[in-house]
Design an enzyme around this catalytic site. Sequence first.
Site, PDB file in Angstrom:
ATOM      1  N   GLY A  32       0.838  -1.197   0.000  1.00 26.02           N
ATOM      2  CA  GLY A  32       0.000   0.000   0.000  1.00 26.02           C
ATOM      3  C   GLY A  32       0.869   1.241   0.000  1.00 26.02           C
ATOM      4  O   GLY A  32       2.064   1.171   0.335  1.00 26.02           O
ATOM      5  N   GLN A  63       3.105   9.915   1.351  1.00 27.82           N
ATOM      6  CA  GLN A  63       4.413   9.239   1.413  1.00 27.82           C
ATOM      7  C   GLN A  63       5.308   9.615   0.234  1.00 27.82           C
ATOM      8  O   GLN A  63       6.513   9.361   0.259  1.00 27.82           O
ATOM      9  CB  GLN A  63       4.238   7.720   1.486  1.00 27.82           C
ATOM     10  CG  GLN A  63       3.583   7.279   2.792  1.00 27.82           C
ATOM     11  CD  GLN A  63       3.449   5.767   2.876  1.00 27.82           C
ATOM     12  OE1 GLN A  63       2.477   5.206   2.392  1.00 27.82           O
ATOM     13  NE2 GLN A  63       4.425   5.111   3.476  1.00 27.82           N
ATOM     14  N   CYS A  84       6.179  -0.017   7.413  1.00 27.15           N
ATOM     15  CA  CYS A  84       5.776   1.186   6.678  1.00 27.15           C
ATOM     16  C   CYS A  84       6.949   1.629   5.831  1.00 27.15           C
ATOM     17  O   CYS A  84       8.079   1.689   6.321  1.00 27.15           O
ATOM     18  CB  CYS A  84       5.377   2.287   7.653  1.00 27.15           C
ATOM     19  SG  CYS A  84       4.798   3.786   6.831  1.00 27.15           S
ATOM     20  N   LEU A  85       6.672   1.950   4.569  1.00 26.36           N
ATOM     21  CA  LEU A  85       7.746   2.368   3.662  1.00 26.36           C
ATOM     22  C   LEU A  85       8.385   3.670   4.137  1.00 26.36           C
ATOM     23  O   LEU A  85       9.507   3.986   3.742  1.00 26.36           O
ATOM     24  CB  LEU A  85       7.209   2.516   2.232  1.00 26.36           C
ATOM     25  CG  LEU A  85       6.720   1.205   1.597  1.00 26.36           C
ATOM     26  CD1 LEU A  85       6.073   1.477   0.251  1.00 26.36           C
ATOM     27  CD2 LEU A  85       7.873   0.210   1.454  1.00 26.36           C
ATOM     28  N   HIS A 131      -4.271   1.134   7.802  1.00 26.17           N
ATOM     29  CA  HIS A 131      -2.934   1.738   7.861  1.00 26.17           C
ATOM     30  C   HIS A 131      -2.841   2.926   6.894  1.00 26.17           C
ATOM     31  O   HIS A 131      -2.313   3.976   7.237  1.00 26.17           O
ATOM     32  CB  HIS A 131      -1.900   0.641   7.520  1.00 26.17           C
ATOM     33  CG  HIS A 131      -0.481   1.080   7.402  1.00 26.17           C
ATOM     34  ND1 HIS A 131       0.518   0.617   8.236  1.00 26.17           N
ATOM     35  CD2 HIS A 131       0.143   1.909   6.515  1.00 26.17           C
ATOM     36  CE1 HIS A 131       1.676   1.150   7.874  1.00 26.17           C
ATOM     37  NE2 HIS A 131       1.471   1.944   6.824  1.00 26.17           N
ATOM     38  N   GLU A 132      -3.403   2.750   5.676  1.00 24.77           N
ATOM     39  CA  GLU A 132      -3.312   3.821   4.667  1.00 24.77           C
ATOM     40  C   GLU A 132      -4.204   5.016   5.018  1.00 24.77           C
ATOM     41  O   GLU A 132      -3.794   6.170   4.853  1.00 24.77           O
ATOM     42  CB  GLU A 132      -3.690   3.288   3.278  1.00 24.77           C
ATOM     43  CG  GLU A 132      -2.833   2.138   2.754  1.00 24.77           C
ATOM     44  CD  GLU A 132      -1.347   2.358   2.887  1.00 24.77           C
ATOM     45  OE1 GLU A 132      -0.899   3.509   2.928  1.00 24.77           O
ATOM     46  OE2 GLU A 132      -0.612   1.350   2.970  1.00 24.77           O
ATOM     47  N   HIS A 134      -2.569   7.222   7.410  1.00 23.32           N
ATOM     48  CA  HIS A 134      -1.610   8.156   6.789  1.00 23.32           C
ATOM     49  C   HIS A 134      -2.304   9.437   6.339  1.00 23.32           C
ATOM     50  O   HIS A 134      -1.747  10.527   6.452  1.00 23.32           O
ATOM     51  CB  HIS A 134      -0.960   7.518   5.549  1.00 23.32           C
ATOM     52  CG  HIS A 134       0.255   6.690   5.825  1.00 23.32           C
ATOM     53  ND1 HIS A 134       1.378   7.175   6.455  1.00 23.32           N
ATOM     54  CD2 HIS A 134       0.541   5.401   5.519  1.00 23.32           C
ATOM     55  CE1 HIS A 134       2.296   6.210   6.520  1.00 23.32           C
ATOM     56  NE2 HIS A 134       1.805   5.121   5.966  1.00 23.32           N
TER      57      HIS A 134
HETATM   58  O1  GNR Z   1       4.122  -2.512   2.435  1.00 25.27           O
HETATM   59  C1  GNR Z   1       3.492  -2.408   3.490  1.00 25.27           C
HETATM   60  N1  GNR Z   1       3.213  -3.524   4.196  1.00 25.27           N
HETATM   61  C2  GNR Z   1       2.347  -3.542   5.276  1.00 25.27           C
HETATM   62  C3  GNR Z   1       2.344  -4.668   6.077  1.00 25.27           C
HETATM   63  C4  GNR Z   1       1.494  -4.762   7.163  1.00 25.27           C
HETATM   64  C5  GNR Z   1       0.650  -3.703   7.439  1.00 25.27           C
HETATM   65  C6  GNR Z   1       0.651  -2.567   6.655  1.00 25.27           C
HETATM   66  C7  GNR Z   1       1.495  -2.482   5.574  1.00 25.27           C
HETATM   67  S1  GNR Z   1       1.464  -1.083   4.571  1.00 25.27           S
HETATM   68  C8  GNR Z   1       3.113  -1.077   3.992  1.00 25.27           C
HETATM   69  C9  GNR Z   1       3.333   0.024   2.966  1.00 25.27           C
HETATM   70  C10 GNR Z   1       3.088   1.381   3.594  1.00 25.27           C
HETATM   71  O2  GNR Z   1       3.859   1.939   4.303  1.00 25.27           O
HETATM   72  N2  GNR Z   1       1.930   1.927   3.354  1.00 25.27           N
HETATM   73  O3  GNR Z   1       1.615   3.114   3.885  1.00 25.27           O
HETATM   74 NI    NI Z   2       2.787   3.224   5.736  1.00 23.92          NI
END
Ligand code: GNR
Ligand code: NI
Length: 173
Positions: A46, A51, A94-95, A136-137, A140
């Site tokens: 995601g 980001q 998270c990236l 999670h997204e 953000h």
């Molecule tokens: O790549 C991602 N893997 C992930 C794994 C478990 C829970 C959430 C994520 S999202 C993350 C990419 C990211 O930072 N998205 O904002």
């Molecule tokens: Ni993230």
Amino acid sequence: MTIRPLIILPDPKLRLVSKAVETVTDEVRRLADDMLETMYDAPGVGLAAIQVGVPLRMVTMDVSKSETERQPMVLLNPEILSGSEELSTYEEGCLSIPEYYEEVERPAKVRFRYMTLAGETIEQEAEGLLATCVQHEIDHLNGVLFIDYLSKLKRDRVLTKFKKAARREAGGS
Ligand code: GNR
Ligand code: NI
């Protein structure tokens, strides 16, 4: 399509509340393409627009298992409508916080709504990784990071580590 540079903790942009996408312009479509390419390159499941430094309520996701059967999703103005009482725990990453992983507990199932690039409104239910990822997204888009759910001790440790790394980067030594 272009891979855009990722914004990394402690960049204050990660704390911005992103603005709704009002119109699907060529620029919005270009951003979606670039976000997908950036996400696949990382690789990640995601990505939120902030980001890559753009404070718009746009998310790309692909939770498909195989690289040969991509299922790219582009979500405009996504919202959680409801979440299950049942929780599930996932090891999240998270990236924008590279190479740091911790378990986070969230509703196991969610109902969510978003607009597509074609201007359609979709309502959908999710469980498993998709449920975790969409939460999670959307976090953000509201300036919230998964480390916000950890103990203050753990969060402060991560913050300190990334602040030091950023300082080393800036100082070049
Ligand atoms: O790549 C991602 N893997 C992930 C794994 C478990 C829970 C959430 C994520 S999202 C993350 C990419 C990211 O930072 N998205 O904002
Ligand atoms: Ni993230």
